[in-house]
Design an enzyme around this catalytic site. Structure first.
Site, PDB file in Angstrom:
ATOM      1  N   ASP A  28       1.070  -1.102  -0.398  1.00  0.00           N
ATOM      2  CA  ASP A  28       0.126  -0.333  -0.352  1.00  0.00           C
ATOM      3  C   ASP A  28       1.341   1.177   0.034  1.00  0.00           C
ATOM      4  O   ASP A  28       2.278   0.986   0.081  1.00  0.00           O
ATOM      5  CB  ASP A  28      -1.163  -0.322   1.301  1.00  0.00           C
ATOM      6  CG  ASP A  28      -1.616   1.432   1.416  1.00  0.00           C
ATOM      7  OD1 ASP A  28      -2.439   1.479   0.658  1.00  0.00           O
ATOM      8  OD2 ASP A  28      -1.749   1.479   2.169  1.00  0.00           O
ATOM      9  N   ASP A  30      -0.340   5.091   1.383  1.00  0.00           N
ATOM     10  CA  ASP A  30       0.169   6.242   2.042  1.00  0.00           C
ATOM     11  C   ASP A  30      -0.339   5.663   3.560  1.00  0.00           C
ATOM     12  O   ASP A  30      -0.791   4.215   3.873  1.00  0.00           O
ATOM     13  CB  ASP A  30      -2.092   6.975   2.723  1.00  0.00           C
ATOM     14  CG  ASP A  30      -1.608   8.013   0.721  1.00  0.00           C
ATOM     15  OD1 ASP A  30      -0.719   8.152  -0.130  1.00  0.00           O
ATOM     16  OD2 ASP A  30      -2.349   7.997  -0.028  1.00  0.00           O
TER      17      ASP A  30
END
Length: 242
Positions: A28, A30
């Site tokens: 991922d 953020d």
């Protein structure tokens, strides 16, 4: 507290001993590699000041964060139907709280531009990704908006280490849907699921998305939240990968 620390150390030990069995690592973006909280704060304050909005400096960031987080959760659950809807709704709700009358679209677009200019990495992200890239194939999978994420990734020093970057808005599917993982596997040339590891800070989109697709997962939990989860591993510092 001692029990929690021991449990955490064992999980880190297990991951370090098993990391070699994975060929592909899907990260991922953020709050896993990029410091989104910092980017959000800087972008929000700059936009508010540009538009001459009066606000409480002690509470505005947390207020906006709660609005934004709730809308993204609803998006993952299918209640909010698009990222454009998030963009407008979060600005409208912020204006209502601040009792501010302004152009919602212009403010929202200005905020997104400011956000796209903030690509700060989390501590140790560069060093860890650089080292992992020597032994694994790497991918980023993000639910972010295209016009925000592309400039951030283009300017990020870690972009060079990733074979593929998937932005959900570009392909029309978001985590935790199986469709975005199917797309990832197509890009990876259909590896065995046991060779792929999903890594992220969000139990709903990252971890549950990986579980639903049948791959192992890592919950990145730097804030040491106490949550029941089914992630294969849990880490609290990126250095635990290496």
């Amino acid at each position: 507290m001692k029990f929690i620390q021991i449990k955490f150390s064992v999980k880190s030990f297990i991951l370090k001993n098993n990391i070699h069995k994975y060929r592909w690592l899907i990260f991922d973006a953020d709050n896993t590699l990029f410091d989104y909280d910092k980017a959000e704060k800087l972008a929000l304050l700059k936009t508010l000041d540009t538009f001459g909005v009066i606000y409480d400096k002690n509470s505005i960031v947390e207020t906006y964060h709660k609005i934004n987080h709730k809308l993204w959760m609803q998006f993952e659950q299918g209640i909010v139907k698009s990222q454009d809807e998030i963009k407008i709704k979060r600005t409208t709700r912020l204006f209502e709280i601040l009792n501010f009358s302004g152009d919602v679209v212009k403010f929202a677009d200005s905020y997104l531009f400011n956000l796209s200019q903030n690509g700060h990495l989390l501590a140790n992200a560069f060093e860890v990704v650089e080292k992992l890239s020597k032994t694994h194939d790497l991918m980023i999978m993000t639910n972010g908006m295209t016009n925000v994420q592309k400039p951030r990734f283009a300017a990020a020093p870690i972009a060079q280490f990733f074979q593929h970057i998937i932005i959900s808005q570009e392909i029309g599917h978001s985590k935790p849907s199986k469709e975005i993982f199917r797309h990832a596997f197509e890009l990876m040339k259909q590896p065995s699921k046991v060779e792929v590891l999903m890594i992220g800070d969000n139990l709903g989109s990252d971890v549950q998305g990986g579980i639903n697709f049948g791959i192992d997962t890592v919950w990145f939990n730097p804030n040491k939240k106490q949550e029941n989860h089914k992630a294969t591993y849990e880490v609290r510092n990126l250095l635990e990968f290496v």
